[in-house]
Design a protein around this motif. Structure first.
Motif, mmCIF file in Angstrom:
data_model
loop_
_atom_site.group_PDB
_atom_site.id
_atom_site.type_symbol
_atom_site.label_atom_id
_atom_site.label_comp_id
_atom_site.label_asym_id
_atom_site.label_seq_id
_atom_site.Cartn_x
_atom_site.Cartn_y
_atom_site.Cartn_z
ATOM 1 N N ARG A 200 0.859 -1.195 0.000
ATOM 2 C CA ARG A 200 0.000 0.000 0.000
ATOM 3 C C ARG A 200 0.893 1.242 0.000
ATOM 4 O O ARG A 200 1.712 1.430 0.908
ATOM 5 C CB ARG A 200 -0.912 0.019 1.216
ATOM 6 C CG ARG A 200 -2.039 1.054 1.149
ATOM 7 C CD ARG A 200 -2.950 0.914 2.363
ATOM 8 N NE ARG A 200 -4.228 1.571 2.164
ATOM 9 C CZ ARG A 200 -4.489 2.844 2.498
ATOM 10 N NH1 ARG A 200 -3.520 3.584 3.036
ATOM 11 N NH2 ARG A 200 -5.686 3.359 2.291
ATOM 12 N N SER B 236 -1.992 3.897 -4.230
ATOM 13 C CA SER B 236 -2.090 2.699 -5.066
ATOM 14 C C SER B 236 -1.851 1.452 -4.232
ATOM 15 O O SER B 236 -1.017 1.450 -3.305
ATOM 16 C CB SER B 236 -1.067 2.770 -6.203
ATOM 17 O OG SER B 236 -1.111 1.601 -7.003
ATOM 18 N N LEU B 237 -2.594 0.389 -4.549
ATOM 19 C CA LEU B 237 -2.373 -0.942 -3.993
ATOM 20 C C LEU B 237 -1.670 -1.779 -5.060
ATOM 21 O O LEU B 237 -2.205 -1.974 -6.157
ATOM 22 C CB LEU B 237 -3.693 -1.598 -3.604
ATOM 23 C CG LEU B 237 -4.458 -0.957 -2.441
ATOM 24 C CD1 LEU B 237 -5.835 -1.611 -2.300
ATOM 25 C CD2 LEU B 237 -3.668 -1.089 -1.144
ATOM 26 N N ARG C 196 -8.316 -0.750 1.487
ATOM 27 C CA ARG C 196 -8.635 -0.209 0.178
ATOM 28 C C ARG C 196 -8.752 1.316 0.267
ATOM 29 O O ARG C 196 -8.777 1.900 1.355
ATOM 30 C CB ARG C 196 -9.941 -0.814 -0.329
ATOM 31 C CG ARG C 196 -9.885 -2.326 -0.486
ATOM 32 C CD ARG C 196 -11.228 -2.895 -0.918
ATOM 33 N NE ARG C 196 -11.214 -4.359 -0.895
ATOM 34 C CZ ARG C 196 -12.258 -5.113 -1.207
ATOM 35 N NH1 ARG C 196 -13.413 -4.534 -1.565
ATOM 36 N NH2 ARG C 196 -12.167 -6.432 -1.163
ATOM 37 N N SER D 201 -8.507 0.241 -5.765
ATOM 38 C CA SER D 201 -7.069 -0.043 -5.714
ATOM 39 C C SER D 201 -6.207 1.192 -5.986
ATOM 40 O O SER D 201 -4.981 1.101 -5.938
ATOM 41 C CB SER D 201 -6.724 -1.127 -6.746
ATOM 42 O OG SER D 201 -7.382 -2.336 -6.431
ATOM 43 N N GLU E 43 -4.565 -0.682 -10.303
ATOM 44 C CA GLU E 43 -3.451 -0.189 -9.512
ATOM 45 C C GLU E 43 -3.016 1.211 -9.938
ATOM 46 O O GLU E 43 -2.485 1.976 -9.132
ATOM 47 C CB GLU E 43 -2.257 -1.140 -9.630
ATOM 48 C CG GLU E 43 -2.488 -2.520 -9.057
ATOM 49 C CD GLU E 43 -1.259 -3.397 -9.227
ATOM 50 O OE1 GLU E 43 -0.291 -2.923 -9.864
ATOM 51 O OE2 GLU E 43 -1.264 -4.548 -8.733
#
Length: 613
Positions: free
Chosen positions: A460, A487-488, A500, A530, A562
């Motif tokens: 993360r 962004s994940l 999230r 995401s 992402e």
């Protein structure tokens, strides 16, 4: 009877003299009239410096007092002329049309009929003189190399107006430059000013005593402090042996202040060197109160009121530790009961001065209950981080984090356990934590997580940048900008709902409900995403005294991939009120969503302490 006859002549004389004395002592009101010089800035400076004008209402006088004031006025105004470079100017004073030098003027003024007496001030500036030559000279031969190495005094160049303020500013700058070059005892011995009226020019020569180059002695500590002296000396002791530098001295003072245990930190440098040729300095310390408590209240539409109380114990074990215990309750009254109540009970321990004296240990643990539209969570979280400053404005941090509990929706909560390692960096050059007017504030945190219970993991990443522009230079008008990107990365399984990204609410996009921007499920509830992009622009305007107003525009987007994008940007706009207090502004914002989704409210109201960002 004889005594009465003897007193009669004295009584009659007294009665006869009273009207004459009353006439002599009669207050004489007057009006000061400045004849314009043709230079608005000069006229304003002259009027502001006028003692005659200032005292007209404050201290009424008779004719003799007025004449005395008027005769003293030219000297004050000539100082203003000199400060602006008019070295050949003169001042003419007239009262009731007569020059103040006229014989018998006071008696004639006293005999005037009642009414305001006009006092005319006519200033003839003459030509403005120019700087012709600026020179530096050492008091003694030993100081000549240091003086010769100095650059020309800043702000002074041949041909510029011979004003006093730049000369004084340049003098202070010369001493500062010598001290920055390692001369702690530098001083100006004399300033020779030659005004050449024939050439309408001015020469300035400074005679400087640089003094020797020196390094710091081991700093002393004074004050009735309860903080461990060894810890303080670990911070201040880095100065010992370093070449003298005002910046290094101020940096060390701030590092001592940042230990968090002191209400005041003052530094006093000696006026002479010690026997070894070092400069002794002393840090005078005043401890902060050991105990502190407080509370904070906030409100947000669709989220409800939030209440927070805290207790803080400073210098807990004698090494400037700070223990803060905090309890927070939110969504009070949501749903008409306690089912949607959120709470958090946590403790934070800061231990500064580790290792080289500049590293801080931050340990935190909390138990929490969250009942949100996006998810329900019961968890225990903990982290142990080390923070270390880099330069003046940067801080790097890193350390493990751990959380375990249950998370889900609609009462169906599944157990989870995550372990991560926080890595982050912060930059802060702003002038105020709760009400910044200038500077930049940025942070980036990247945390790899491992799912202990289910296997797999993800990273993360979240970064933000805030910048503030003081348009007027006095904090009256400020433009604040904010940008956030998240962004994940690398998720091998479903990312827990709380990790999230969501947008919407008082600290995000105002006008929308808390966490309401982004993908939704079949029941129109937030799913999270995401990636995240947010931006804000806010105009902050001081109106009167402690009152101010703001106008703002927020925007945000939450995506399913992402890579952050702008495919579904939601925009909110609004206005707000601010009331400045000693601990930061009280904030009231009202915003509307410009891109309403199904279920969104028509407006949002947000109340809190401190600016929105």
């Amino acid at each position: 009877m004889g005594k009465i006859r003897a007193l009669l002549p004295l009584l009659v004389a007294t009665l006869l003299l009273q009207p004459a004395q009353a006439q002599e002592e009669r207050v004489l009101p007057y009006a000061t009239i400045f004849v314009p010089t043709g230079e608005a800035a000069l006229d304003s400076a002259l009027a502001e410096a006028s003692r005659l004008r200032r005292l007209a209402g404050e201290a009424p006088v008779d004719a003799f007092g007025l004449l005395s004031r008027a005769r003293a006025e030219p000297r004050l105004l000539e100082e203003v002329l000199h400060s602006e470079g008019y070295w050949g100017g003169r001042v003419e004073m007239r009262i009731a049309g007569e020059p103040v030098e006229a014989p018998g003027l006071a008696e004639r003024l006293q005999a005037l009929p009642p009414g305001e007496v006009p006092v005319e001030v006519r200033v003839i500036p003459g030509p403005r003189y120019a700087l012709r030559r600026v020179a530096l000279r050492a008091e003694a031969p030993a100081g000549a190399p240091a003086v010769a190495a100095l650059p020309p005094p800043p702000g002074l160049r041949a041909g510029e107006p011979a004003r006093a303020a730049p000369v004084l500013d340049a003098e202070a700058a010369l001493v500062d430059r010598l001290r920055e070059a390692g001369h702690p005892l530098a001083a100006v011995v004399d300033r020779e000013v030659l005004v050449d009226h024939e050439a309408q020019a001015m020469d300035v020569t400074w005679i400087l005593a640089p003094g020797p180059v020196a390094s710091f002695a081991r700093p002393g500590i004074e004050g009735d402090t309860q903080v461990n002296r060894a810890l303080i000396e670990r911070v201040t002791g880095r100065l010992a042996g370093q070449p003298y530098s005002p910046a290094a001295l101020d940096r060390t003072r701030r590092e001592v202040q940042q230990l968090g245990a002191f209400d005041a930190v003052r530094v006093r440098a000696a006026r002479r060197l010690d026997e070894a040729g070092h400069l002794p300095v002393t840090f005078a310390l005043t401890d902060r109160p050991r105990n502190a408590a407080g509370f904070n209240l906030a409100y947000e539409t669709n989220y409800g009121p939030t209440g927070r109380v805290y207790y803080e114990r400073r210098n807990l074990f004698g090494n400037a530790e700070t223990l803060r215990v905090e309890a927070e309750v939110s969504r009070l009254g949501a749903g008409g009961g306690t089912e949607d109540l959120n709470y958090r009970l946590g403790a934070n321990l800061r231990r500064p001065g580790l290792f080289d004296g500049r590293t801080t240990l931050v340990a935190e643990a909390a138990a929490l209950r969250e009942r949100l539209e996006a998810y329900d969570r019961d968890a225990v979280v903990a982290s142990v981080l080390l923070e270390h400053p880099v330069g003046q404005n940067w801080i790097v941090q890193g350390g493990p984090t751990f959380e375990t509990g249950r998370i889900g929706r609609d009462g169906n909560l599944s157990p989870f356990t995550l372990a991560g390692f926080v890595t982050g960096i912060r930059y802060d050059s702003t002038d105020n934590l709760l009400d910044a007017r200038r500077g930049i504030r940025a942070n980036l945190a990247v945390t790899p997580y491992a799912d202990i219970a289910e296997g797999g993991g993800f990273v993360r990443a979240l970064g933000s940048l805030r910048t503030y522009f003081d348009i007027t230079g006095e904090g009256g008008t400020v433009i604040a900008l904010r940008g956030t990107v998240g962004s994940l990365v690398g998720a091998t399984r479903d990312v827990p709902l709380d990790k999230r990204f969501y947008a919407g609410g008082g600290g995000s996009v105002r006008g929308y409900g808390y966490q309401q921007i982004g993908p939704r499920d079949a029941r129109n509830r937030p799913l999270g995403g995401s990636s995240l992009v947010e931006g804000s622009v806010e105009l902050r305007q001081r109106v009167s005294g402690p009152f101010g107003m703001v106008a703002f525009l927020d925007a945000g987007s939450v995506g399913g991939s992402e890579t952050p994008g702008f495919a579904d940007v939601r925009i909110g706009a609004g206005v707000g009120l601010r009331y400045a207090t000693a601990i930061g502004p009280v904030r009231l914002d009202v915003a509307i969503p410009l891109d309403k989704q199904s279920g969104d409210s028509a407006y949002g109201i947000y109340v809190g302490l401190g600016q929105a960002f």
